[in-house]
Design a protein around this motif. Structure first.
Motif, PDB file in Angstrom:
ATOM      1  N   GLY A  17     -23.844   6.285   6.734  1.00 26.37           N
ATOM      2  CA  GLY A  17     -23.849   6.528   5.294  1.00 26.37           C
ATOM      3  C   GLY A  17     -24.460   7.882   5.003  1.00 26.37           C
ATOM      4  O   GLY A  17     -23.812   8.909   5.145  1.00 26.37           O
ATOM      5  N   ASP A  63     -17.929   6.007   7.987  1.00 31.64           N
ATOM      6  CA  ASP A  63     -18.654   6.340   6.760  1.00 31.64           C
ATOM      7  C   ASP A  63     -18.536   5.145   5.819  1.00 31.64           C
ATOM      8  O   ASP A  63     -17.520   4.941   5.162  1.00 31.64           O
ATOM      9  CB  ASP A  63     -18.059   7.590   6.117  1.00 31.64           C
ATOM     10  CG  ASP A  63     -18.810   8.008   4.850  1.00 31.64           C
ATOM     11  OD1 ASP A  63     -19.812   7.340   4.515  1.00 31.64           O
ATOM     12  OD2 ASP A  63     -18.391   8.983   4.200  1.00 31.64           O
ATOM     13  N   ARG A  73     -21.441  -2.969   4.117  1.00 34.90           N
ATOM     14  CA  ARG A  73     -21.196  -2.076   5.258  1.00 34.90           C
ATOM     15  C   ARG A  73     -20.461  -2.822   6.381  1.00 34.90           C
ATOM     16  O   ARG A  73     -19.542  -2.290   7.004  1.00 34.90           O
ATOM     17  CB  ARG A  73     -22.510  -1.495   5.773  1.00 34.90           C
ATOM     18  CG  ARG A  73     -23.161  -0.545   4.792  1.00 34.90           C
ATOM     19  CD  ARG A  73     -24.379   0.153   5.366  1.00 34.90           C
ATOM     20  NE  ARG A  73     -25.076   0.898   4.339  1.00 34.90           N
ATOM     21  CZ  ARG A  73     -24.723   2.109   3.900  1.00 34.90           C
ATOM     22  NH1 ARG A  73     -23.667   2.710   4.426  1.00 34.90           N
ATOM     23  NH2 ARG A  73     -25.409   2.718   2.945  1.00 34.90           N
TER      24      ARG A  73
END
Length: 222
Positions: A17, A63, A73
């Protein structure tokens, strides 16, 4: 990653991130960083690689966003996981848990998720306070003040993605709570070393242990 490699697991997905480009650049240059290199500018700008030292890794850096929560995520890497059992590990803790034994335990019970539990001891003295807020005694910490916590080394089945609903999903809340309620979450108790690195003090302590040459989590050979 070296710890996982020691147990024979060499394929990784990194949920990146903030400043994710630094992680990608580090892996892009990893081969050069771990080898001796001669840069020969006398004959057409040649680069000669000597003594190649690199891990047998396959690494996918994804990403997953700046503000995405933990469950979000994991949800974002679903297409890279496919229909396979996989392991999920936080990036802020070190542990000497036996990964193969953890996976064996997970397969034995056949549940959707297994977490590694460690005993976190109270680090301060303990107060006994009565209902009037008066301190009645003060004693040193003891084993009875400790509690089992999630150490962040987990094994998950692909069905876990059905419990994740977007970027705002916090993995440690609704998904794990629902799995526990359904009887789909197992706990593998680890009695060895574990330490997170959430503070400067913890970082300094772990670096001190590493410098001593006796880091318990270093199960691999250099």
């Amino acid at each position: 990653m070296k710890g996982y490699t020691f147990y024979g697991f060499t394929e990784f997905i990194i949920c990146a991130g903030y400043k994710q480009h630094y992680i990608k650049e580090w892996f892009a240059d990893y081969f050069l960083h771990t080898s001796d290199i001669t840069f020969d500018f006398t004959e057409g700008n040649r680069m000669i690689v000597h003594d190649k030292h690199c891990e047998p890794w396959k690494v996918t850096v994804v990403d997953t966003g700046l503000t995405t929560m933990t469950g979000g995520r994991i949800k974002r890497i679903q297409s890279y996981i496919g229909n396979e059992t996989f392991m999920m590990t936080y990036g802020d803790g070190v542990c000497d848990v036996n990964i193969k034994e953890l996976l064996k335990f997970h397969k034995k019970w056949g549940k959707i998720a297994t977490l590694t539990a460690v005993q976190l001891e109270q680090s301060k003295g303990v107060l006994n306070v009565d209902s009037d807020n008066a301190v009645r005694s003060f004693r040193e910490k003891s084993v009875r003040d400790s509690a089992l916590i999630n150490a962040g080394f987990m094994v998950l089945e692909p069905q876990i993605f059905n419990y994740l609903d977007g970027d705002n999903c916090i993995f440690e809340r609704t998904p794990l709570e629902k799995l526990a309620k359904e009887g789909q979450l197992m706990s593998y108790t680890h009695k060895g070393f574990w330490q997170c690195m959430d503070t400067k003090r913890e970082k300094d302590e772990l670096e001190k242990i590493w410098a001593s040459g006796g880091a318990p989590w270093k199960v691999w050979e250099d």
